[in-house]
Design a protein around this motif. Sequence first.
Motif, mmCIF file in Angstrom:
data_model
loop_
_atom_site.group_PDB
_atom_site.id
_atom_site.type_symbol
_atom_site.label_atom_id
_atom_site.label_comp_id
_atom_site.label_asym_id
_atom_site.label_seq_id
_atom_site.Cartn_x
_atom_site.Cartn_y
_atom_site.Cartn_z
ATOM 1 N N ASN A 1 0.655 -1.135 -0.020
ATOM 2 C CA ASN A 1 0.043 -0.222 -0.008
ATOM 3 C C ASN A 1 0.826 1.364 -0.125
ATOM 4 O OD1 ASN A 1 0.787 0.186 2.847
ATOM 5 N ND2 ASN A 1 -0.716 -1.366 3.247
ATOM 6 N N GLN A 2 0.212 2.283 -0.298
ATOM 7 C CA GLN A 2 0.941 3.718 -0.454
ATOM 8 C C GLN A 2 0.074 4.731 0.307
ATOM 9 O OE1 GLN A 2 2.477 3.293 -4.774
ATOM 10 N NE2 GLN A 2 4.326 4.329 -3.556
ATOM 11 N N TYR A 3 0.510 5.957 0.908
ATOM 12 C CA TYR A 3 -0.187 6.840 1.132
ATOM 13 C C TYR A 3 -0.495 7.924 -0.035
ATOM 14 C CZ TYR A 3 1.573 5.791 5.813
ATOM 15 O OH TYR A 3 1.729 5.065 7.009
ATOM 16 N N GLN A 4 -1.507 8.535 0.070
ATOM 17 C CA GLN A 4 -2.048 9.182 -1.242
ATOM 18 C C GLN A 4 -2.626 10.577 -0.541
ATOM 19 O OE1 GLN A 4 -4.140 7.386 -4.274
ATOM 20 N NE2 GLN A 4 -4.143 9.169 -5.395
ATOM 21 N N GLY B 1 -0.996 13.244 -4.818
ATOM 22 C CA GLY B 1 0.534 12.546 -5.265
ATOM 23 C C GLY B 1 0.460 11.309 -4.167
ATOM 24 N N VAL B 2 1.015 10.488 -4.716
ATOM 25 C CA VAL B 2 1.297 9.327 -3.868
ATOM 26 C C VAL B 2 2.859 9.220 -3.441
ATOM 27 C CG1 VAL B 2 1.501 6.748 -4.047
ATOM 28 C CG2 VAL B 2 -0.144 7.806 -5.270
ATOM 29 N N PHE B 3 2.900 8.817 -2.244
ATOM 30 C CA PHE B 3 4.136 8.886 -1.386
ATOM 31 C C PHE B 3 4.275 7.749 -0.381
ATOM 32 C CE2 PHE B 3 1.090 11.324 1.250
ATOM 33 C CZ PHE B 3 1.597 11.083 2.472
ATOM 34 N N LEU C 1 -4.542 5.821 2.819
ATOM 35 C CA LEU C 1 -3.909 4.706 2.565
ATOM 36 C C LEU C 1 -4.450 4.062 1.456
ATOM 37 C CD1 LEU C 1 -1.256 3.406 3.595
ATOM 38 C CD2 LEU C 1 -2.713 1.906 4.761
ATOM 39 N N GLU C 2 -3.840 3.744 0.382
ATOM 40 C CA GLU C 2 -4.423 3.343 -0.846
ATOM 41 C C GLU C 2 -3.610 1.915 -1.339
ATOM 42 O OE1 GLU C 2 -7.272 4.421 -1.674
ATOM 43 O OE2 GLU C 2 -7.586 6.246 -0.853
ATOM 44 N N GLN C 3 -3.996 1.529 -2.274
ATOM 45 C CA GLN C 3 -3.324 0.364 -2.980
ATOM 46 C C GLN C 3 -1.985 0.690 -3.888
ATOM 47 O OE1 GLN C 3 -6.202 -1.010 -5.708
ATOM 48 N NE2 GLN C 3 -5.430 0.302 -7.482
ATOM 49 N N PRO C 4 -0.845 -0.057 -3.853
ATOM 50 C CA PRO C 4 0.214 0.748 -4.760
ATOM 51 C C PRO C 4 -0.032 1.450 -5.933
ATOM 52 C CG PRO C 4 0.459 -1.536 -3.931
ATOM 53 C CD PRO C 4 -0.927 -1.476 -3.732
ATOM 54 N N GLY C 5 0.534 2.480 -5.993
ATOM 55 C CA GLY C 5 0.188 3.291 -7.275
ATOM 56 C C GLY C 5 -1.084 4.451 -7.214
ATOM 57 N N GLY C 6 -1.794 4.135 -5.967
ATOM 58 C CA GLY C 6 -2.492 5.160 -5.777
ATOM 59 C C GLY C 6 -4.019 5.011 -6.506
ATOM 60 N N VAL D 1 -7.675 6.723 -8.633
ATOM 61 C CA VAL D 1 -8.097 8.013 -9.110
ATOM 62 C C VAL D 1 -9.279 8.548 -8.237
ATOM 63 C CG1 VAL D 1 -9.415 8.941 -11.369
ATOM 64 C CG2 VAL D 1 -7.624 6.882 -11.536
ATOM 65 N N ASN D 2 -10.179 7.925 -7.873
ATOM 66 C CA ASN D 2 -11.099 8.395 -6.804
ATOM 67 C C ASN D 2 -10.851 7.520 -5.453
ATOM 68 O OD1 ASN D 2 -12.294 10.463 -8.400
ATOM 69 N ND2 ASN D 2 -13.137 8.497 -9.545
ATOM 70 N N SER D 3 -10.682 8.115 -4.589
ATOM 71 C CA SER D 3 -10.566 7.351 -3.018
ATOM 72 C C SER D 3 -12.004 7.153 -2.602
ATOM 73 C CB SER D 3 -9.576 8.279 -2.241
ATOM 74 O OG SER D 3 -9.669 7.759 -1.074
ATOM 75 N N LYS D 4 -12.194 5.934 -2.056
ATOM 76 C CA LYS D 4 -13.312 5.648 -1.305
ATOM 77 C C LYS D 4 -13.262 6.072 0.133
ATOM 78 C CE LYS D 4 -14.412 1.387 -3.976
ATOM 79 N NZ LYS D 4 -14.475 0.002 -3.779
ATOM 80 N N GLN D 5 -11.637 6.459 0.738
ATOM 81 C CA GLN D 5 -11.418 6.839 1.824
ATOM 82 C C GLN D 5 -11.697 6.073 2.981
ATOM 83 O OE1 GLN D 5 -12.620 10.962 2.419
ATOM 84 N NE2 GLN D 5 -11.854 11.822 0.746
ATOM 85 N N GLU D 6 -11.575 4.514 2.746
ATOM 86 C CA GLU D 6 -11.516 3.543 3.638
ATOM 87 C C GLU D 6 -10.734 3.757 4.781
ATOM 88 O OE1 GLU D 6 -11.351 0.166 1.332
ATOM 89 O OE2 GLU D 6 -13.431 0.097 0.774
ATOM 90 N N VAL D 7 -9.386 4.202 4.432
ATOM 91 C CA VAL D 7 -8.556 4.387 5.663
ATOM 92 C C VAL D 7 -8.038 5.637 5.500
ATOM 93 C CG1 VAL D 7 -6.529 3.408 6.422
ATOM 94 C CG2 VAL D 7 -7.681 1.861 5.306
ATOM 95 N N VAL D 8 -8.713 6.499 6.306
ATOM 96 C CA VAL D 8 -7.980 8.188 6.287
ATOM 97 C C VAL D 8 -6.857 7.950 7.425
ATOM 98 C CG1 VAL D 8 -8.733 10.368 6.806
ATOM 99 C CG2 VAL D 8 -10.240 8.834 5.677
ATOM 100 N N VAL D 9 -6.092 8.698 7.072
ATOM 101 C CA VAL D 9 -4.603 8.711 8.076
ATOM 102 C C VAL D 9 -4.609 9.794 8.776
ATOM 103 C CG1 VAL D 9 -2.102 8.558 8.053
ATOM 104 C CG2 VAL D 9 -3.380 7.113 6.520
ATOM 105 N N ALA D 10 -4.643 10.952 8.152
ATOM 106 C CA ALA D 10 -4.699 12.282 8.613
ATOM 107 C C ALA D 10 -5.399 13.422 8.002
ATOM 108 C CB ALA D 10 -3.206 12.756 8.856
ATOM 109 N N LEU D 11 -5.577 14.422 8.533
ATOM 110 C CA LEU D 11 -6.335 15.592 8.009
ATOM 111 C C LEU D 11 -5.820 16.917 8.567
ATOM 112 C CD1 LEU D 11 -9.180 16.526 6.536
ATOM 113 C CD2 LEU D 11 -10.353 16.276 8.744
ATOM 114 N N ALA D 12 -5.823 18.059 7.663
ATOM 115 C CA ALA D 12 -5.596 19.409 7.885
ATOM 116 C C ALA D 12 -6.580 20.168 7.141
ATOM 117 C CB ALA D 12 -4.273 19.613 7.253
ATOM 118 N N LYS D 13 -7.242 20.734 7.944
ATOM 119 C CA LYS D 13 -8.424 21.686 7.481
ATOM 120 C C LYS D 13 -8.212 23.149 8.082
ATOM 121 C CE LYS D 13 -11.851 20.092 10.425
ATOM 122 N NZ LYS D 13 -13.208 19.468 10.672
ATOM 123 N N SER D 14 -8.478 23.994 7.298
ATOM 124 C CA SER D 14 -8.578 25.427 7.476
ATOM 125 C C SER D 14 -9.902 25.884 8.541
ATOM 126 C CB SER D 14 -8.980 26.388 6.499
ATOM 127 O OG SER D 14 -9.831 26.118 5.862
#
Length: 251
Positions: free
Chosen positions: A181-184, A200-202, A231-236, A238-251
Amino acid sequence: MSMENALARFEELDAGRVLGDLSPKETSEWLILAERHQGSNSIELDLLATELELQETQPCDLSSSLSNKLTDTIPAFSNKNKQQPATQIISILPWLGWAVAACLVISLNIPDTDTSPPAIQLTSTQKLEALIKKEPSSQRLAFSSASDPYQNISGEVIWNDGLQEGYMSLTNLPVNDPTQNQYQLWIVDPERDELPVDGGVFDIPVGSKTAVIPIRNALHVSKPAAFVITLEQPGGVVNSKQEVVVALAKS
């Protein structure tokens, strides 16, 4: 004039031609004798003059590329012209000027193409610091964990609309296995679209307590309201189901 004397006279005139001190009358005589003595040592004299001239310009430390060029040019030049009539031999003296110029380039410390210093590549951390220094008014939002397995995550995102440039500074984000898996990153910009923009994926490498990740937004972002890491599958995706949300930054 005997053949032997004619050859001796030709060699004498040819030496003067190489040195550049023939009179018009001697030049005419050289042309006549040159027709009779094809394959003479004219080229060898030219090469000798070149060597002497280069020795007089010492010290001259040529770079490897220039040295190889000089080494390759002399035999090729000589072989090409051995079968030509003497009157058609192209003098090596103009080439000598190039060789001396090459030495002058070295003496003036003008860098050759193979000695130019490589461009300095900044790290992501250095680019982040440069952005903060150059654009202190850039948007800065703090990350918070979005689920229990990532409760120790901290960090912030720095984003500049005008430059379309930004970075994430993340601490304690768990190391991932890129084959599993990879972060996106997703950028939420309500004024652009209801769907978030791929940022981007990282990956997080082993031993990286704090990682600085450049944002690679696929589309132009004008007024981001939130940044979400999933957290997504390798390569990321196109549209995330956001099943695993790792972190959030919002205004």
